[in-house]
Design a protein around this motif. Structure first.
Motif, PDB file in Angstrom:
ATOM      1  N   UNK B  76       0.459  -4.303   9.913  1.00  0.00           N
ATOM      2  CA  UNK B  76      -0.189  -5.324   9.074  1.00  0.00           C
ATOM      3  C   UNK B  76      -0.997  -4.682   7.950  1.00  0.00           C
ATOM      4  N   UNK B  77      -1.676  -3.586   8.283  1.00  0.00           N
ATOM      5  CA  UNK B  77      -2.449  -2.887   7.251  1.00  0.00           C
ATOM      6  C   UNK B  77      -1.554  -2.337   6.153  1.00  0.00           C
ATOM      7  N   UNK B  78      -0.414  -1.763   6.559  1.00  0.00           N
ATOM      8  CA  UNK B  78       0.507  -1.188   5.568  1.00  0.00           C
ATOM      9  C   UNK B  78       1.039  -2.280   4.654  1.00  0.00           C
ATOM     10  N   UNK B  79       1.370  -3.430   5.223  1.00  0.00           N
ATOM     11  CA  UNK B  79       1.894  -4.545   4.416  1.00  0.00           C
ATOM     12  C   UNK B  79       0.838  -4.989   3.414  1.00  0.00           C
ATOM     13  N   UNK B  80      -0.379  -5.147   3.890  1.00  0.00           N
ATOM     14  CA  UNK B  80      -1.475  -5.574   3.002  1.00  0.00           C
ATOM     15  C   UNK B  80      -1.694  -4.525   1.912  1.00  0.00           C
ATOM     16  N   UNK B  81      -1.523  -3.245   2.269  1.00  0.00           N
ATOM     17  CA  UNK B  81      -1.713  -2.167   1.296  1.00  0.00           C
ATOM     18  C   UNK B  81      -0.586  -2.126   0.263  1.00  0.00           C
ATOM     19  N   UNK B  82       0.455  -2.951   0.459  1.00  0.00           N
ATOM     20  CA  UNK B  82       1.510  -3.043  -0.554  1.00  0.00           C
ATOM     21  C   UNK B  82       2.808  -2.350  -0.208  1.00  0.00           C
ATOM     22  N   UNK B  83       2.952  -1.902   1.033  1.00  0.00           N
ATOM     23  CA  UNK B  83       4.202  -1.254   1.439  1.00  0.00           C
ATOM     24  C   UNK B  83       5.342  -2.268   1.495  1.00  0.00           C
TER      25      UNK B  83
END
Lengths: 179, 168
Positions: B76-83
């Motif tokens: 979820x963090x990676x997705x939010x970070x734009x991955x």
């Protein structure tokens, strides 16, 4: 010719399948190869257990000599089992052993080290377990053998038992001679 | 008469219980869900593809292992970070190897895994073709032998008839 082929085909297929199945027999499926083999230790910035104000980075592993990085926690029972071996490697083999204290209350970790002895050069506190994820750790304990340039050369998942020491020393000696 | 009635009720209660709690089987708990529905949807689609390396035959979406929980959060963090989705999977592969993907990638090392079944089908087809060919050769050989035998017999008969004719 075709008679020989038809007769031999089932035997050949059997031998082929048996070869792969047999290879799987002696393998422990819970022991995984590390994806970080021959890769540098991932970047990290973590507080020192004994001096929380001091930040330790991955640069600390690039000593020019082989070092060990041992992922441990006071709540981890196998860590207690391997502690004697870790101590022996640090003292008898004069190796620098770094600790990565995984998701552990620092006071509990310190109490554990007072009880069992502290063979570690430095201990990095990984409270969130994020550095362990970057190392590809999937359980505690795990021990990484890192060469003088900070490259991961071996990963041992699970406790180091007395019978593992021989293999450990062989790997370390081999890294030392080739570098 | 009371027995069947209570038994029926037990079944009804069981069905209701399964229908109510059965859907909550996935280990991903309420407090982990991301408030953004799109992020959440992408995260769930990814976590079902990622193997929990502790329990191995479960995805991190299904697993109760603490590491699985950490990795769900990381996704979820990676997705939010734009991955992108692929970048999230690559992030996992870089740390845990191809094994972390429940669907193994198609590459040199997995060639046999992916093409193995096709290889076996080809071998089977080859076997069948060879078998039929052999049958055909056997039949042809047998017929040839028969024809041969017949013509020899006939030749002998003609010979003897001719001999008899020439005598008379």
């Amino acid at each position: 010719m075709s008679r020989w082929l038809i007769g031999g085909l089932p035997v050949a297929i059997f031998a082929f399948v048996a070869y792969f199945l047999f290879q799987g027999l002696g393998k422990d499926p819970s022991v995984l190869d590390t994806a970080l083999l021959s890769k540098p230790v991932p970047a990290m910035e973590l507080p020192d257990l004994h001096h929380p104000e001091a930040i330790v980075t991955d640069a600390v592993f690039r000593t020019g000599d082989v070092v060990l990085l041992n992922v441990f926690a006071s709540w981890c029972v196998p860590c207690r089992v391997e502690h004697g071996q870790i101590t022996r490697l640090a003292e008898q083999d004069a190796l620098s052993v770094f600790g990565l204290n995984y998701k552990n209350d620092s006071d509990e970790a310190k109490a554990w080290l007072r009880e069992l002895g502290d063979p570690y050069e430095r201990i990095l506190v990984d409270q969130e377990g994020r550095t362990a994820v970057n190392l590809g750790t999937y359980g505690v304990p795990e021990t990484f053998i890192i060469d003088g340039d900070g490259i991961i050369r071996h990963r041992h998942a699970g406790p180091i038992m007395p019978q593992d020491l021989e293999a450990f020393r062989a790997i370390i000696a081999q890294i030392r001679t080739t570098s | 008469m009371r027995m069947p009635g209570s038994f029926l009720w037990m079944i009804v209660i069981l069905f209701v219980a399964v229908a109510t709690f059965g859907s909550a089987q996935a280990a991903t708990s309420e407090d982990e869900l991301h408030k953004d529905a799109i992020v959440e949807e992408r995260a769930r689609a990814l976590t079902v593809q990622i193997r929990c390396v502790v329990c191995q035959n479960q995805s991190i979406d299904d697993s109760d292992a603490p590491l699985a929980r950490d990795l769900r959060q990381l996704v979820r963090e990676r997705i939010v970070a734009g991955d992108t989705d692929q970048q999230v999977l690559d992030f996992m592969v870089a740390r845990y190897g191809d094994f972390v993907l429940l669907k193994p990638p198609f590459k040199m090392a997995t060639l046999l895994l992916w093409l193995g079944p096709l290889l076996f089908v080809l071998l089977a087809v080859l076997g069948v073709v060879l078998w039929f060919r052999q049958q055909k050769t056997l039949v042809t050989a047998a017929t040839d032998a028969k024809v041969d035998a017949t013509s020899k017999e006939e030749a002998a008969l003609i010979e003897s008839l001719l001999k008899r004719d020439s005598k008379s």
